[in-house]
Design a protein around this motif. Structure first.
Motif, short mmCIF file in Angstrom:
data_model
loop_
_atom_site.label_atom_id
_atom_site.label_comp_id
_atom_site.label_asym_id
_atom_site.label_seq_id
_atom_site.Cartn_x
_atom_site.Cartn_y
_atom_site.Cartn_z
N HIS A 156 -60.08 -18.27 44.92
CA HIS A 156 -59.33 -17.26 45.87
C HIS A 156 -57.95 -17.54 45.74
O HIS A 156 -57.04 -16.49 45.55
CB HIS A 156 -59.53 -17.52 47.41
CG HIS A 156 -58.33 -17.06 48.29
ND1 HIS A 156 -58.57 -15.89 48.70
CD2 HIS A 156 -57.40 -17.83 48.78
CE1 HIS A 156 -57.46 -15.61 49.41
NE2 HIS A 156 -56.74 -16.92 49.45
N LEU A 157 -57.36 -18.90 45.29
CA LEU A 157 -56.08 -18.85 44.79
C LEU A 157 -55.54 -18.27 43.75
O LEU A 157 -54.24 -17.99 43.67
CB LEU A 157 -55.75 -20.45 44.69
CG LEU A 157 -55.82 -21.48 45.80
CD1 LEU A 157 -55.74 -22.77 45.57
CD2 LEU A 157 -54.69 -21.29 46.77
N ARG A 158 -56.54 -17.85 42.74
CA ARG A 158 -56.01 -17.15 41.74
C ARG A 158 -55.57 -15.67 41.91
O ARG A 158 -54.86 -14.94 41.21
CB ARG A 158 -57.25 -16.86 40.36
CG ARG A 158 -57.56 -18.33 40.28
CD ARG A 158 -58.68 -18.23 38.69
NE ARG A 158 -58.91 -19.58 38.57
CZ ARG A 158 -60.36 -19.97 38.79
NH1 ARG A 158 -61.49 -18.94 39.19
NH2 ARG A 158 -60.81 -21.20 38.56
N HIS A 160 -53.58 -15.29 44.50
CA HIS A 160 -51.96 -15.37 44.68
C HIS A 160 -51.37 -15.73 43.29
O HIS A 160 -50.13 -15.23 43.18
CB HIS A 160 -52.06 -16.48 45.58
CG HIS A 160 -52.50 -16.08 47.14
ND1 HIS A 160 -52.17 -15.19 47.85
CD2 HIS A 160 -53.49 -16.78 47.60
CE1 HIS A 160 -52.98 -15.34 48.93
NE2 HIS A 160 -53.88 -16.39 48.55
N THR A 161 -52.00 -16.29 42.29
CA THR A 161 -51.24 -16.76 41.24
C THR A 161 -51.40 -15.80 40.01
O THR A 161 -50.77 -15.73 39.15
CB THR A 161 -51.87 -17.90 40.72
OG1 THR A 161 -53.13 -17.92 40.35
CG2 THR A 161 -51.68 -19.17 41.91
N CYS A 169 -56.61 -21.92 52.64
CA CYS A 169 -55.81 -21.68 51.53
C CYS A 169 -54.35 -21.87 52.01
O CYS A 169 -54.13 -21.47 53.34
CB CYS A 169 -56.01 -19.92 51.24
SG CYS A 169 -54.73 -19.34 50.11
N SER A 170 -53.52 -22.56 51.30
CA SER A 170 -52.03 -22.98 51.60
C SER A 170 -51.10 -21.58 51.84
O SER A 170 -50.21 -21.80 52.28
CB SER A 170 -51.71 -24.03 50.78
OG SER A 170 -51.63 -23.52 49.54
N ARG A 199 -60.47 -22.28 45.06
CA ARG A 199 -60.05 -22.20 43.94
C ARG A 199 -60.03 -20.90 43.36
O ARG A 199 -58.97 -20.40 42.67
CB ARG A 199 -60.44 -23.14 42.89
CG ARG A 199 -60.24 -24.63 42.97
CD ARG A 199 -60.71 -25.52 41.72
NE ARG A 199 -62.05 -25.27 41.27
CZ ARG A 199 -63.02 -26.12 41.91
NH1 ARG A 199 -62.70 -27.23 42.72
NH2 ARG A 199 -64.35 -26.19 41.67
#
Length: 327
Positions: free
Chosen positions: A252-254, A256-257, A236-237, A250
């Protein structure tokens, strides 16, 4: 445009006709030079080799003012060596001795036979991968050059193969042309249908080389293999957390977003993952697919079943302790 070639200076009497002689005499009497018949080099050579007693139909070389379609037709007729028409040529002259499939050209049959022999004579000079056909090698080389020439007109996503673009377009159109013959469920890709059919047949062709566990899909096997290797190449960036699969990253990134792209069609509630939506839908349908093997009680979620199984393990433990005291 066809360049004007030097006139054939051989025995032109072979091609003379009374009509042409009459026309030429009229031209000469009018004080003009006659137009010579110009032959292509191939026809001139065949005319020289033609044995006596045989006639040869000769076409004048097309002028620059003639349409290209007419030129192509005349060239095709001029190069025909037999009176047979194109429609009379056999369409499928070469048959595979293994599967009886027929082909028009021997070269195509030769390429087809490699699917039976397993021969792969074309090797990538970048990664040494071997392929059975030259066209497959050309397509594979684009993976190294990044030449994704097929672009979606809707979302501008690019693809390596035209077939991949065609399949992708169904995500925009909603088309699902592939239907399961057992339960009539429809799919947008043949690969998804093949994977689905294994739920009916119970087939699990993908086996782990470490623990011999079998899976119905290759993606499930790849995910399982990371439990043995511990490999987590996707990071994860935002928080540097690592994952073994891109799909997990993908999802997991949700977090953050805050994106929630999966919406319930009943109550319009939204979720960040499709798995969460599936679980939620069971509250509307009443479906309980998880059944206890001890008491046959059913549950809507696997976590609820696992929690329930602890009650049986506690009962078993209590019975074991009780038997130890009474012994």
């Amino acid at each position: 445009m066809y360049p004007r070639l030097p006139a054939y200076r051989g025995n032109m009497q072979l091609f003379a006709s009374p009509l042409r002689a009459t026309n030429e005499s009229k031209v000469l009497s009018a004080g003009r030079s006659p137009q010579r018949t110009v032959l292509s080099p191939g026809l001139a050579e065949r005319a020289r080799r033609k044995p006596d007693g045989h006639t040869l139909r000769v076409h004048a070389h097309p002028s620059a003012t003639q349409p290209s379609s007419l030129i192509s037709q005349r060239r095709l007729r001029a190069n025909c060596t037999t009176p047979a028409t194109i429609s009379e040529v056999p369409k499928m002259a070469h048959r595979c001795a293994v599967c009886a499939k027929e082909f028009r050209y021997r070269s195509v049959l030769t390429a087809h036979l490699r699917c039976h022999t397993g021969e792969k004579p074309f090797e990538c000079w970048v990664c040494d991968k071997k392929l059975s056909q030259a066209g497959h090698l050309r397509t594979h080389l684009r993976t190294h050059t990044g030449d994704n020439r097929f672009e979606c007109a809707v979302c501008n996503k690019k693809f390596l193969h035209g077939g991949n673009l065609k399949s992708h377009l169904r995500a925009h159109t909603g088309e699902k042309p592939f239907e399961c013959s057992v339960c009539n469920k429809k799919f947008s890709h043949t690969g998804l249908l093949r994977c689905h059919l294994r739920t009916h047949t119970g087939e699990k062709p993908f086996e782990c080389s470490v623990c011999d566990k079998k899976f119905s899909q290759s993606a499930h096997l790849r995910k399982h293999l990371t439990t043995h290797t511990g490999e987590k190449p996707f990071e994860c960036s935002v928080c540097n957390k690592k994952f073994s699969r891109t799909g997990d990253l993908r999802c997991h990134l949700r977090i953050h977003t805050g994106e929630k792209s999966f919406e319930c069609s009943v109550c319009d509630k939204k979720f960040s993952q499709s798995a969460y939506l599936r679980k939620h839908l069971r509250t509307h349908t009443g479906e309980k697919p998880f059944e206890c093997s001890v008491c046959n009680k059913k549950f809507s979620q696997a976590a609820h079943l696992r929690r329930h199984l602890r009650t049986h393990r506690g009962e078993k433990l209590f019975e074991e302790v009780k038997s130890n005291f009474t012994a």
